[in-house]
Motif scaffolding. Structure first.
Motif, mmCIF file in Angstrom:
data_model
loop_
_atom_site.group_PDB
_atom_site.id
_atom_site.type_symbol
_atom_site.label_atom_id
_atom_site.label_comp_id
_atom_site.label_asym_id
_atom_site.label_seq_id
_atom_site.Cartn_x
_atom_site.Cartn_y
_atom_site.Cartn_z
ATOM 1 N N VAL A 72 98.956 153.591 24.937
ATOM 2 C CA VAL A 72 98.700 155.002 25.252
ATOM 3 C C VAL A 72 97.628 155.573 24.328
ATOM 4 C CG1 VAL A 72 99.711 157.302 25.381
ATOM 5 C CG2 VAL A 72 101.033 155.315 26.136
ATOM 6 N N VAL A 73 97.786 155.341 23.024
ATOM 7 C CA VAL A 73 96.864 155.911 22.045
ATOM 8 C C VAL A 73 95.466 155.310 22.184
ATOM 9 C CG1 VAL A 73 96.396 156.164 19.581
ATOM 10 C CG2 VAL A 73 98.728 156.442 20.445
ATOM 11 N N SER A 74 95.381 154.001 22.345
ATOM 12 C CA SER A 74 94.072 153.362 22.472
ATOM 13 C C SER A 74 93.372 153.787 23.760
ATOM 14 C CB SER A 74 94.211 151.840 22.424
ATOM 15 O OG SER A 74 94.937 151.347 23.538
ATOM 16 N N ALA A 123 93.529 166.117 23.790
ATOM 17 C CA ALA A 123 94.210 164.838 23.548
ATOM 18 C C ALA A 123 94.990 164.828 22.240
ATOM 19 C CB ALA A 123 93.184 163.703 23.542
ATOM 20 N N ALA A 182 94.899 158.138 28.388
ATOM 21 C CA ALA A 182 96.266 158.021 27.896
ATOM 22 C C ALA A 182 97.235 157.766 29.050
ATOM 23 C CB ALA A 182 96.664 159.288 27.140
ATOM 24 N N ALA A 199 93.420 156.752 25.034
ATOM 25 C CA ALA A 199 92.777 158.028 24.737
ATOM 26 C C ALA A 199 91.597 157.845 23.796
ATOM 27 C CB ALA A 199 93.793 158.989 24.127
ATOM 28 N N GLY A 202 96.989 154.243 29.956
ATOM 29 C CA GLY A 202 97.726 153.484 28.951
ATOM 30 C C GLY A 202 99.231 153.581 29.154
ATOM 31 N N ALA A 203 99.710 154.762 29.574
ATOM 32 C CA ALA A 203 101.147 154.929 29.830
ATOM 33 C C ALA A 203 101.590 154.084 31.013
ATOM 34 C CB ALA A 203 101.456 156.399 30.082
ATOM 35 N N LEU A 253 92.745 162.235 28.212
ATOM 36 C CA LEU A 253 94.097 162.387 28.752
ATOM 37 C C LEU A 253 94.338 161.424 29.907
ATOM 38 C CD1 LEU A 253 94.772 166.244 28.748
ATOM 39 C CD2 LEU A 253 95.785 164.492 27.285
ATOM 40 N N VAL A 290 98.455 163.153 21.977
ATOM 41 C CA VAL A 290 98.422 161.694 22.002
ATOM 42 C C VAL A 290 97.995 161.151 20.644
ATOM 43 C CG1 VAL A 290 97.410 159.674 23.132
ATOM 44 C CG2 VAL A 290 97.857 161.752 24.453
#
Length: 252
Positions: free
Chosen positions: A142-144, A188, A42, A146, A45-46, A39, A191
């Protein structure tokens, strides 16, 4: 809340209050903090995606990607990038386990480290630049983020620390297990569902690549140094981020 603050302070340079302040409280909080790593990844990443969106307003997309990745490195203190460079130096320059471990302790970067780090950053940046639009690249960030930290936890659970080796990496790795990895994956899940919604086939490819890498990496670490180290764990996170990014780039 203390576990969340500990996870954020471990993975970033953000001075979040409320985290573990001493080695004793760190040992108590890190097991719960590990569950939150994906998280936090993520969230990193955000933040990088936000930087990409803002940079894309004023710069060509390729330059915006580079600016966003530079901002992310500042946010995290280049934690995983540094680990990747150290590991490449150790595995590339060391012939025996003792040589590899000795090189891993050296803070200087050599040719193998420079090539490994440069290749990793180039592959990630190239994968983001290959996205069909900035919105897809933002989702992938974001996904990568996590998925990379999930792979990091998987390496902790699958590869015990090098016997007799002390340090922060060993203390963190000893707290990981498969149950914790499952909890982290459940936390997670939103995500991961976002990634599946964006491109289900790419998510499947990313997971397959992560599993294949885990089995290969487990054998490599056991053969070369007899277990995991902090650098080996941190490098796995960056590799997971790169693999996830390339999976989405291939499926565009």
């Amino acid at each position: 809340m203390r576990a969340a603050a500990t996870a954020i302070r471990f993975l970033t340079r953000l001075p979040v209050p409320g985290g573990a302040e001493t080695s004793e409280t760190f040992a108590q909080e890190i097991r719960r903090a590990l569950w939150l790593f994906p998280l936090v990844g993520a969230g990193i990443g955000a933040a990088t995606a936000l930087a990409l969106w803002l940079a894309d307003l004023a710069l060509p997309f390729a330059l915006a990607v580079l600016v966003a990745l530079a901002i992310e490195a500042r946010l995290t203190g280049a934690l995983h990038e540094d680990a990747l460079a150290d590991l490449c130096d150790g595995l590339g320059g060391g012939r025996t386990p003792e040589d590899v471990l000795r090189i891993l302790k050296d803070s200087r970067i050599g040719a193998f480290g420079a090539l490994g780090l440069g290749s990793g950053v180039a592959l990630r940046a190239g994968g983001l630049m290959a996205m069909p639009d900035p919105a897809q690249a933002m989702i992938v960030l974001v996904v990568s983020g996590a998925l990379g930290r999930l792979l990091m936890l998987a390496v902790m659970a699958a590869v015990p620390p090098v016997p007799g080796r002390e340090g922060l990496g060993a203390s963190v790795a000893s707290s990981a297990d498969w149950k914790g990895l499952g909890i982290a994956a459940l936390l997670a899940a939103p995500v991961l569902l976002l990634g599946a919604f964006a491109d289900a086939r790419a998510m499947v490819v990313a997971c397959i690549l992560g599993v294949v890498f885990l089995f290969w990496y487990r054998g490599l670490l056991r053969r070369r140094i007899g277990g995991s180290t902090g650098d080996a764990i941190g490098a796995a996170a960056y590799v997971g981020i790169v693999l996830a990014t390339l999976a989405f780039a291939m499926e565009r």
